[in-house]
Design a protein around this motif. Structure first.
Motif, PDB file in Angstrom:
ATOM      1  N   ARG A  70       0.898   3.814  -3.117  1.00 56.14           N
ATOM      2  CA  ARG A  70       0.523   5.194  -2.800  1.00 56.14           C
ATOM      3  C   ARG A  70       1.610   6.159  -3.277  1.00 56.14           C
ATOM      4  O   ARG A  70       1.303   7.215  -3.857  1.00 56.14           O
ATOM      5  CB  ARG A  70       0.296   5.348  -1.294  1.00 56.14           C
ATOM      6  CG  ARG A  70      -0.076   6.782  -0.881  1.00 56.14           C
ATOM      7  CD  ARG A  70      -0.332   6.910   0.608  1.00 56.14           C
ATOM      8  NE  ARG A  70      -1.576   6.239   0.987  1.00 56.14           N
ATOM      9  CZ  ARG A  70      -1.649   5.092   1.656  1.00 56.14           C
ATOM     10  NH1 ARG A  70      -0.532   4.479   2.041  1.00 56.14           N
ATOM     11  NH2 ARG A  70      -2.816   4.557   1.955  1.00 56.14           N
TER      12      ARG A  70
ATOM     13  N   THR B 195      -8.793  -5.347  -2.890  1.00 57.33           N
ATOM     14  CA  THR B 195      -9.841  -4.474  -2.368  1.00 57.33           C
ATOM     15  C   THR B 195      -9.222  -3.236  -1.708  1.00 57.33           C
ATOM     16  O   THR B 195      -9.697  -2.109  -1.888  1.00 57.33           O
ATOM     17  CB  THR B 195     -10.715  -5.241  -1.360  1.00 57.33           C
ATOM     18  OG1 THR B 195     -11.333  -6.357  -2.018  1.00 57.33           O
ATOM     19  CG2 THR B 195     -11.797  -4.342  -0.778  1.00 57.33           C
ATOM     20  N   ALA B 196      -8.131  -3.451  -0.980  1.00 57.83           N
ATOM     21  CA  ALA B 196      -7.442  -2.324  -0.338  1.00 57.83           C
ATOM     22  C   ALA B 196      -6.719  -1.452  -1.365  1.00 57.83           C
ATOM     23  O   ALA B 196      -6.729  -0.217  -1.267  1.00 57.83           O
ATOM     24  CB  ALA B 196      -6.449  -2.850   0.695  1.00 57.83           C
TER      25      ALA B 196
ATOM     26  N   ARG C  35       1.348   6.514  -7.049  1.00 55.15           N
ATOM     27  CA  ARG C  35       0.200   7.337  -7.439  1.00 55.15           C
ATOM     28  C   ARG C  35       0.454   8.807  -7.143  1.00 55.15           C
ATOM     29  O   ARG C  35       0.149   9.693  -7.970  1.00 55.15           O
ATOM     30  CB  ARG C  35      -1.050   6.834  -6.712  1.00 55.15           C
ATOM     31  CG  ARG C  35      -2.292   7.686  -6.894  1.00 55.15           C
ATOM     32  CD  ARG C  35      -2.659   7.880  -8.364  1.00 55.15           C
ATOM     33  NE  ARG C  35      -3.255   6.682  -8.942  1.00 55.15           N
ATOM     34  CZ  ARG C  35      -3.371   6.481 -10.245  1.00 55.15           C
ATOM     35  NH1 ARG C  35      -2.920   7.377 -11.100  1.00 55.15           N
ATOM     36  NH2 ARG C  35      -3.925   5.375 -10.708  1.00 55.15           N
TER      37      ARG C  35
ATOM     38  N   ALA D 266      -7.474  -1.002  -4.447  1.00 58.11           N
ATOM     39  CA  ALA D 266      -8.373  -0.384  -5.429  1.00 58.11           C
ATOM     40  C   ALA D 266      -8.547   1.109  -5.208  1.00 58.11           C
ATOM     41  O   ALA D 266      -8.921   1.842  -6.135  1.00 58.11           O
ATOM     42  CB  ALA D 266      -9.735  -1.078  -5.391  1.00 58.11           C
ATOM     43  N   GLN D 267      -8.251   1.585  -4.009  1.00 57.96           N
ATOM     44  CA  GLN D 267      -8.369   3.028  -3.730  1.00 57.96           C
ATOM     45  C   GLN D 267      -7.442   3.860  -4.622  1.00 57.96           C
ATOM     46  O   GLN D 267      -7.652   5.066  -4.792  1.00 57.96           O
ATOM     47  CB  GLN D 267      -8.027   3.299  -2.261  1.00 57.96           C
ATOM     48  CG  GLN D 267      -6.597   2.993  -1.887  1.00 57.96           C
ATOM     49  CD  GLN D 267      -6.298   3.199  -0.414  1.00 57.96           C
ATOM     50  OE1 GLN D 267      -6.262   4.331   0.065  1.00 57.96           O
ATOM     51  NE2 GLN D 267      -6.072   2.108   0.300  1.00 57.96           N
ATOM     52  N   PHE D 268      -6.427   3.212  -5.201  1.00 61.50           N
ATOM     53  CA  PHE D 268      -5.472   3.936  -6.037  1.00 61.50           C
ATOM     54  C   PHE D 268      -5.847   3.875  -7.521  1.00 61.50           C
ATOM     55  O   PHE D 268      -5.031   4.198  -8.383  1.00 61.50           O
ATOM     56  CB  PHE D 268      -4.062   3.386  -5.818  1.00 61.50           C
ATOM     57  CG  PHE D 268      -3.624   3.480  -4.380  1.00 61.50           C
ATOM     58  CD1 PHE D 268      -3.459   4.713  -3.771  1.00 61.50           C
ATOM     59  CD2 PHE D 268      -3.417   2.335  -3.624  1.00 61.50           C
ATOM     60  CE1 PHE D 268      -3.076   4.807  -2.442  1.00 61.50           C
ATOM     61  CE2 PHE D 268      -3.029   2.420  -2.289  1.00 61.50           C
ATOM     62  CZ  PHE D 268      -2.868   3.655  -1.695  1.00 61.50           C
ATOM     63  N   ASN D 269      -7.090   3.442  -7.804  1.00 60.41           N
ATOM     64  CA  ASN D 269      -7.608   3.431  -9.175  1.00 60.41           C
ATOM     65  C   ASN D 269      -6.693   2.618 -10.091  1.00 60.41           C
ATOM     66  O   ASN D 269      -6.112   3.136 -11.054  1.00 60.41           O
ATOM     67  CB  ASN D 269      -7.770   4.861  -9.701  1.00 60.41           C
ATOM     68  CG  ASN D 269      -8.495   4.908 -11.043  1.00 60.41           C
ATOM     69  OD1 ASN D 269      -9.258   4.003 -11.380  1.00 60.41           O
ATOM     70  ND2 ASN D 269      -8.245   5.956 -11.809  1.00 60.41           N
TER      71      ASN D 269
ATOM     72  N   LEU E  15       0.823  -1.206   0.000  1.00 61.31           N
ATOM     73  CA  LEU E  15       0.000   0.000   0.000  1.00 61.31           C
ATOM     74  C   LEU E  15       0.861   1.262   0.000  1.00 61.31           C
ATOM     75  O   LEU E  15       0.584   2.219  -0.738  1.00 61.31           O
ATOM     76  CB  LEU E  15      -0.924  -0.009   1.220  1.00 61.31           C
ATOM     77  CG  LEU E  15      -2.095  -0.995   1.167  1.00 61.31           C
ATOM     78  CD1 LEU E  15      -2.699  -1.180   2.554  1.00 61.31           C
ATOM     79  CD2 LEU E  15      -3.152  -0.517   0.181  1.00 61.31           C
TER      80      LEU E  15
ATOM     81  N   VAL F 259     -15.624  -4.321  -6.732  1.00 65.41           N
ATOM     82  CA  VAL F 259     -14.256  -3.786  -6.705  1.00 65.41           C
ATOM     83  C   VAL F 259     -13.757  -3.686  -8.153  1.00 65.41           C
ATOM     84  O   VAL F 259     -13.594  -4.706  -8.822  1.00 65.41           O
ATOM     85  CB  VAL F 259     -13.315  -4.682  -5.873  1.00 65.41           C
ATOM     86  CG1 VAL F 259     -11.891  -4.124  -5.897  1.00 65.41           C
ATOM     87  CG2 VAL F 259     -13.825  -4.796  -4.445  1.00 65.41           C
TER      88      VAL F 259
END
Length: 344
Positions: free
Chosen positions: A129, A159-160, A132, A162-165, A125, A191
């Motif tokens: 991050r 799933t976690a 991104r 996916a927040q970073f598109n 992550l 997702v």
């Protein structure tokens, strides 16, 4: 002379054209700090045989078939002069990400290694991050797990992440059935992460099984492990899925093969930038004109092998002998009465 049944050049000719190099990587990649490769100064131009050292002869024989075809046979005509490429980010610490990305000037897509042995989801992550944040919201960001997760781990991680598109997740699990399950579970949970198959294509006895099973949204194709440009084009045509062409930390001789494959694909088949910019991760090369990303793409064409660079990067006599013996064994498999299994 060549084997009359196969068009494969004679072993003596192959060994005469062979040079073995050992090139340090700029950062640890797939556990590797020195990349060994056999390169050929062949009649059609530079070619490369570089299956990872742990691969057995039956698997490596397909890589040799690709090298011999690329080095000794005319190739399909390219449809484009340049190929867009992605940045490749090894499993580094977040603070190292900007330095890695700087080696890929102009690239607007990044593939990030995740599921590295000895690391955690928190590490993944933080790395994604950092990518991104460095590249901005409009860039494409992909992750590659190299089969490192179970189904449950993949669903949790993606799933976690996916927040970073994410553009897609490459080979989160080992088997075709597992890929299909991950894809179905992510879809059911809403997702939005596509699944790409790599090892399930290039290391499979049946590279089309993943397409028939509906286990992936797109496939990753690599010229060397699939037996060459022409065979890879055939697999792409039969699979009927979008494609990204990639490589295996090749020298420019091997990258040229991948670029030839990408350049020969029909319009509309390529699904974005290809993983062919990885010469930027090596601490040397075999040519004075390395195939490096420039304004986000690489040229299609053959690099000229440089004798001085080959000598500078030459592997030890022991490692050179090891590769020559490996080429000899794989050549025997390819010229056996029924080499189909070795090429699969």
């Amino acid at each position: 002379m060549s084997d009359a049944r196969s068009g494969i050049p004679a072993l003596d000719e192959v060994l005469d054209a062979l040079r073995v190099v050992a090139i340090p990587t700029r950062t640890r990649f797939r556990g590797i700090t020195v990349r060994e490769a056999a390169v050929f100064d062949a009649p059609e131009g530079a070619s490369e045989f570089s299956p990872f050292t742990e691969y057995g002869d039956a698997e490596a024989a397909a890589w040799l078939a690709a090298a011999l075809d690329f080095g000794w046979q005319p190739q399909p005509a390219p449809l484009r002069e340049r190929v867009e490429v992605n940045a490749t980010v090894p499993a580094v610490r977040p603070e190292e990400v900007p330095g890695i990305l700087a080696r890929f000037p102009g690239c607007r897509t990044a593939k990030v290694k995740v599921a590295e042995r000895g690391q955690s989801l928190a590490d993944d992550l933080a790395r994604v991050r950092a990518v991104r944040e460095a590249m901005g919201p409009e860039a494409r960001v992909r992750v590659d797990a190299n089969t490192g997760w179970s189904v449950d781990e993949a669903v949790t991680a993606l799933t976690a992440l996916a927040q970073f598109n994410l553009d897609y997740a490459e080979q989160p699990c080992v088997s075709v059935a597992e890929l299909a399950e991950v894809r179905a579970r992510l879809s059911a949970a809403g997702v939005p992460v596509r699944i790409a198959a790599d090892e399930s294509v290039r290391k499979a006895e049946d590279p089309l099984a993943v397409a028939r099973a509906g286990a992936a949204d797109l496939i990753i194709v690599k010229a060397q492990p699939l037996g060459g440009v022409r065979r890879a084009l055939g697999i792409v045509a039969e699979a009927g899925l979008p494609v990204v062409v990639s490589s295996a930390l090749d020298t420019s001789a091997g990258i040229a093969m991948g670029a030839q494959l990408a350049a020969a694909l029909p319009e509309g088949v390529l699904d974005g930038a290809c993983g062919l910019g990885t010469v930027a991760l090596l601490g040397g090369d075999v040519t004075r004109t390395p195939i490096l990303p420039e304004q986000g793409s690489i040229p299609v064409g053959r690099p000229l092998l440089d004798p001085e660079l080959l000598a500078r990067a030459a592997a030890s006599p022991e490692r050179t002998a090891w590769w020559r013996e490996r080429v000899t064994r794989c050549h025997a498999l390819l010229t056996a009465p029924d080499p189909a299994r070795a090429r699969a």
